[in-house]
Design a protein around this motif. Structure first.
Motif, PDB file in Angstrom:
ATOM      1  N   GLU A  50      32.145  29.600 -52.978  1.00 16.35           N
ATOM      2  CA  GLU A  50      32.071  28.889 -51.686  1.00 16.35           C
ATOM      3  C   GLU A  50      31.015  29.525 -50.770  1.00 16.35           C
ATOM      4  O   GLU A  50      30.347  28.829 -50.012  1.00 16.35           O
ATOM      5  CB  GLU A  50      33.431  28.848 -51.003  1.00 16.35           C
ATOM      6  CG  GLU A  50      34.003  30.192 -50.616  1.00 16.35           C
ATOM      7  CD  GLU A  50      35.368  30.094 -49.962  1.00 16.35           C
ATOM      8  OE1 GLU A  50      35.885  31.153 -49.551  1.00 16.35           O
ATOM      9  OE2 GLU A  50      35.913  28.974 -49.848  1.00 16.35           O
ATOM     10  N   GLU A  51      30.846  30.835 -50.865  1.00 15.44           N
ATOM     11  CA  GLU A  51      29.804  31.496 -50.077  1.00 15.44           C
ATOM     12  C   GLU A  51      28.421  31.114 -50.598  1.00 15.44           C
ATOM     13  O   GLU A  51      27.487  30.904 -49.806  1.00 15.44           O
ATOM     14  CB  GLU A  51      29.992  33.012 -50.120  1.00 15.44           C
ATOM     15  CG  GLU A  51      31.261  33.487 -49.433  1.00 15.44           C
ATOM     16  CD  GLU A  51      31.435  34.995 -49.500  1.00 15.44           C
ATOM     17  OE1 GLU A  51      30.554  35.679 -50.060  1.00 15.44           O
ATOM     18  OE2 GLU A  51      32.456  35.492 -48.990  1.00 15.44           O
ATOM     19  N   ALA A  52      28.282  31.036 -51.915  1.00 18.01           N
ATOM     20  CA  ALA A  52      27.006  30.648 -52.517  1.00 18.01           C
ATOM     21  C   ALA A  52      26.646  29.215 -52.141  1.00 18.01           C
ATOM     22  O   ALA A  52      25.483  28.904 -51.852  1.00 18.01           O
ATOM     23  CB  ALA A  52      27.075  30.795 -54.038  1.00 18.01           C
ATOM     24  N   GLU A  53      27.629  28.320 -52.127  1.00 22.83           N
ATOM     25  CA  GLU A  53      27.384  26.919 -51.786  1.00 22.83           C
ATOM     26  C   GLU A  53      26.923  26.782 -50.331  1.00 22.83           C
ATOM     27  O   GLU A  53      26.039  25.976 -50.032  1.00 22.83           O
ATOM     28  CB  GLU A  53      28.638  26.090 -52.029  1.00 22.83           C
ATOM     29  CG  GLU A  53      28.972  25.927 -53.514  1.00 22.83           C
ATOM     30  CD  GLU A  53      30.316  25.265 -53.743  1.00 22.83           C
ATOM     31  OE1 GLU A  53      31.107  25.172 -52.770  1.00 22.83           O
ATOM     32  OE2 GLU A  53      30.581  24.843 -54.887  1.00 22.83           O
ATOM     33  N   MET A  54      27.507  27.574 -49.445  1.00 23.06           N
ATOM     34  CA  MET A  54      27.106  27.540 -48.042  1.00 23.06           C
ATOM     35  C   MET A  54      25.670  28.037 -47.882  1.00 23.06           C
ATOM     36  O   MET A  54      24.846  27.411 -47.199  1.00 23.06           O
ATOM     37  CB  MET A  54      28.057  28.390 -47.202  1.00 23.06           C
ATOM     38  CG  MET A  54      27.664  28.514 -45.734  1.00 23.06           C
ATOM     39  SD  MET A  54      27.560  26.918 -44.866  1.00 23.06           S
ATOM     40  CE  MET A  54      29.295  26.434 -44.865  1.00 23.06           C
ATOM     41  N   SER A  70      24.854  39.009 -58.880  1.00 21.53           N
ATOM     42  CA  SER A  70      26.280  38.719 -58.803  1.00 21.53           C
ATOM     43  C   SER A  70      26.582  37.429 -59.555  1.00 21.53           C
ATOM     44  O   SER A  70      25.758  36.941 -60.324  1.00 21.53           O
ATOM     45  CB  SER A  70      26.723  38.647 -57.343  1.00 21.53           C
ATOM     46  OG  SER A  70      28.133  38.689 -57.252  1.00 21.53           O
ATOM     47  N   ARG A  71      27.732  36.841 -59.285  1.00 16.42           N
ATOM     48  CA  ARG A  71      28.238  35.749 -60.128  1.00 16.42           C
ATOM     49  C   ARG A  71      27.518  34.413 -59.966  1.00 16.42           C
ATOM     50  O   ARG A  71      27.270  33.710 -60.934  1.00 16.42           O
ATOM     51  CB  ARG A  71      29.723  35.532 -59.838  1.00 16.42           C
ATOM     52  CG  ARG A  71      30.609  36.678 -60.265  1.00 16.42           C
ATOM     53  CD  ARG A  71      32.054  36.377 -59.936  1.00 16.42           C
ATOM     54  NE  ARG A  71      32.944  37.393 -60.463  1.00 16.42           N
ATOM     55  CZ  ARG A  71      34.268  37.362 -60.344  1.00 16.42           C
ATOM     56  NH1 ARG A  71      34.831  36.359 -59.683  1.00 16.42           N
ATOM     57  NH2 ARG A  71      35.014  38.322 -60.852  1.00 16.42           N
ATOM     58  N   VAL A  72      27.219  34.024 -58.722  1.00 19.32           N
ATOM     59  CA  VAL A  72      26.751  32.661 -58.457  1.00 19.32           C
ATOM     60  C   VAL A  72      25.427  32.685 -57.698  1.00 19.32           C
ATOM     61  O   VAL A  72      25.302  33.373 -56.680  1.00 19.32           O
ATOM     62  CB  VAL A  72      27.791  31.874 -57.620  1.00 19.32           C
ATOM     63  CG1 VAL A  72      27.432  30.387 -57.607  1.00 19.32           C
ATOM     64  CG2 VAL A  72      29.201  32.091 -58.141  1.00 19.32           C
ATOM     65  N   VAL A  73      24.453  31.905 -58.160  1.00 17.02           N
ATOM     66  CA  VAL A  73      23.166  31.818 -57.474  1.00 17.02           C
ATOM     67  C   VAL A  73      23.349  31.088 -56.149  1.00 17.02           C
ATOM     68  O   VAL A  73      23.919  29.995 -56.101  1.00 17.02           O
ATOM     69  CB  VAL A  73      22.123  31.081 -58.337  1.00 17.02           C
ATOM     70  CG1 VAL A  73      20.832  30.861 -57.550  1.00 17.02           C
ATOM     71  CG2 VAL A  73      21.831  31.875 -59.605  1.00 17.02           C
ATOM     72  N   SER A  74      22.878  31.712 -55.064  1.00 14.23           N
ATOM     73  CA  SER A  74      22.989  31.099 -53.746  1.00 14.23           C
ATOM     74  C   SER A  74      21.643  30.634 -53.199  1.00 14.23           C
ATOM     75  O   SER A  74      21.584  29.767 -52.335  1.00 14.23           O
ATOM     76  CB  SER A  74      23.629  32.077 -52.756  1.00 14.23           C
ATOM     77  OG  SER A  74      22.932  33.312 -52.738  1.00 14.23           O
ATOM     78  N   CYS A  75      20.552  31.220 -53.701  1.00 13.56           N
ATOM     79  CA  CYS A  75      19.205  30.803 -53.308  1.00 13.56           C
ATOM     80  C   CYS A  75      18.233  31.264 -54.376  1.00 13.56           C
ATOM     81  O   CYS A  75      17.998  32.463 -54.523  1.00 13.56           O
ATOM     82  CB  CYS A  75      18.829  31.404 -51.956  1.00 13.56           C
ATOM     83  SG  CYS A  75      17.177  30.910 -51.391  1.00 13.56           S
ATOM     84  N   PRO A  76      17.655  30.338 -55.153  1.00 14.88           N
ATOM     85  CA  PRO A  76      16.725  30.737 -56.214  1.00 14.88           C
ATOM     86  C   PRO A  76      15.459  31.363 -55.650  1.00 14.88           C
ATOM     87  O   PRO A  76      15.122  31.180 -54.470  1.00 14.88           O
ATOM     88  CB  PRO A  76      16.427  29.416 -56.926  1.00 14.88           C
ATOM     89  CG  PRO A  76      16.717  28.355 -55.916  1.00 14.88           C
ATOM     90  CD  PRO A  76      17.831  28.881 -55.076  1.00 14.88           C
ATOM     91  N   VAL A  77      14.762  32.092 -56.501  1.00 13.56           N
ATOM     92  CA  VAL A  77      13.573  32.837 -56.091  1.00 13.56           C
ATOM     93  C   VAL A  77      12.556  31.952 -55.386  1.00 13.56           C
ATOM     94  O   VAL A  77      11.967  32.351 -54.371  1.00 13.56           O
ATOM     95  CB  VAL A  77      12.921  33.520 -57.320  1.00 13.56           C
ATOM     96  CG1 VAL A  77      11.569  34.114 -56.950  1.00 13.56           C
ATOM     97  CG2 VAL A  77      13.826  34.608 -57.866  1.00 13.56           C
ATOM     98  N   PRO A 123      23.010  38.018 -49.075  1.00 12.87           N
ATOM     99  CA  PRO A 123      23.761  37.854 -50.323  1.00 12.87           C
ATOM    100  C   PRO A 123      24.354  39.163 -50.828  1.00 12.87           C
ATOM    101  O   PRO A 123      24.123  40.233 -50.260  1.00 12.87           O
ATOM    102  CB  PRO A 123      22.686  37.335 -51.275  1.00 12.87           C
ATOM    103  CG  PRO A 123      21.440  38.047 -50.806  1.00 12.87           C
ATOM    104  CD  PRO A 123      21.567  38.096 -49.301  1.00 12.87           C
ATOM    105  N   VAL A 124      25.090  39.077 -51.928  1.00 14.59           N
ATOM    106  CA  VAL A 124      25.624  40.267 -52.592  1.00 14.59           C
ATOM    107  C   VAL A 124      24.508  41.021 -53.303  1.00 14.59           C
ATOM    108  O   VAL A 124      24.492  42.247 -53.370  1.00 14.59           O
ATOM    109  CB  VAL A 124      26.737  39.880 -53.585  1.00 14.59           C
ATOM    110  CG1 VAL A 124      27.137  41.057 -54.468  1.00 14.59           C
ATOM    111  CG2 VAL A 124      27.952  39.363 -52.822  1.00 14.59           C
TER     112      VAL A 124
END
Length: 256
Positions: free
Chosen positions: A190-194, A218-225, A175-176
């Protein structure tokens, strides 16, 4: 004050105010102007900020992948070596797109017998290439979908629908940023959704984050803790307050 703590506070000041003078940062952090200037040079070189006359400004957009590919390469290679210790022959792996996972693919090419599911053309090309074939080869599935040429990866509903057809042993994500409250985050939705889809369909989620990404949101959560199985990061981050907070929030942090 540790250097990583200074970097974190400088990033926070710039994110809050946009542009901040050297004098303001000197007073806020309680360090010398020379120290602040050295820190700004390092952060500017890494592409995280932009130096301006008398201070620095926050970078509003993520750097192009061609630029990011040349930043912290040594640290990313260390992450790739660390990730290898979590991977076994015959496993199915989700791998998302990014400069860190491209370096991971180079390391994985020396192994054999893996089933790779990825949205990254660079990852697929490396793991289906001649060097991987000489080591025994891997089964590589490149996800179909809308193609983003600037990143060299597929995204969108069709690609995510394909992710849900697979059940992976490990999702390897870069991630970022990753912090103790929000988990892994990305700059682009779109990267976070993937990354989110890959994480949801894997038994384990391994986050590869170099030292500069620890404590960054960063802006969008891609995988929560709660879905992060382990984080592989650089030993340079070990003494930072952000890493210590992450150590309390996730199952494991491995320093390489």
């Amino acid at each position: 004050m540790l250097v990583e703590e200074r970097y974190r506070r400088i990033r926070a000041l710039l994110k809050a105010h946009g542009t901040v003078s050297v004098d303001h940062m000197t007073e806020a952090l309680g360090v010398s102007r020379e120290t602040i200037r050295r820190d700004l040079v390092e952060l500017d070189t890494a592409g995280e900020i932009r130096r301006v006359h008398g201070g620095a400004m926050f970078v509003e957009s993520e750097l192009p992948i061609s630029v990011r590919a040349g930043i912290r390469v040594k640290e990313k290679r260390a992450l790739a070596r660390g990730a290898l210790g979590h991977i076994g022959s015959g496993q199915t792996l989700f791998i998302d797109a990014g400069t860190t996972t491209a370096i991971l693919a180079d390391a994985l090419a020396s192994l054999s017998g893996l089933h790779i599911v990825t949205n990254s053309v660079a990852v697929a090309n490396e793991l289906a290439g001649e060097r991987a074939a000489k080591s025994g080869g891997h089964a590589v599935h490149l996800l179909g979908g809308a193609f983003n040429a600037s990143v060299g990866a597929t995204y969108g509903g069709a690609a995510i629908a394909e992710v849900h057809r697979f059940h992976a042993d490990i999702a390897l994500l870069s991630p970022v940023g990753v912090d103790a409250v929000h988990g892994a985050t990305s700059f682009v939705q779109e990267e976070a959704e993937m990354a989110d889809a890959m994480s949801r369909n894997a038994k384990q989620t391994l986050i590869l984050a170099d030292y500069s990404k620890i404590g960054v949101r960063s802006r969008v959560v891609s995988c929560p803790v709660e879905r992060i199985s382990a984080i592989v990061t650089n030993s340079r981050a070990a003494k930072s307050a952000d890493a210590q907070a992450l150590a309390e929030a996730v199952r494991a942090i491995e320093y390489v």
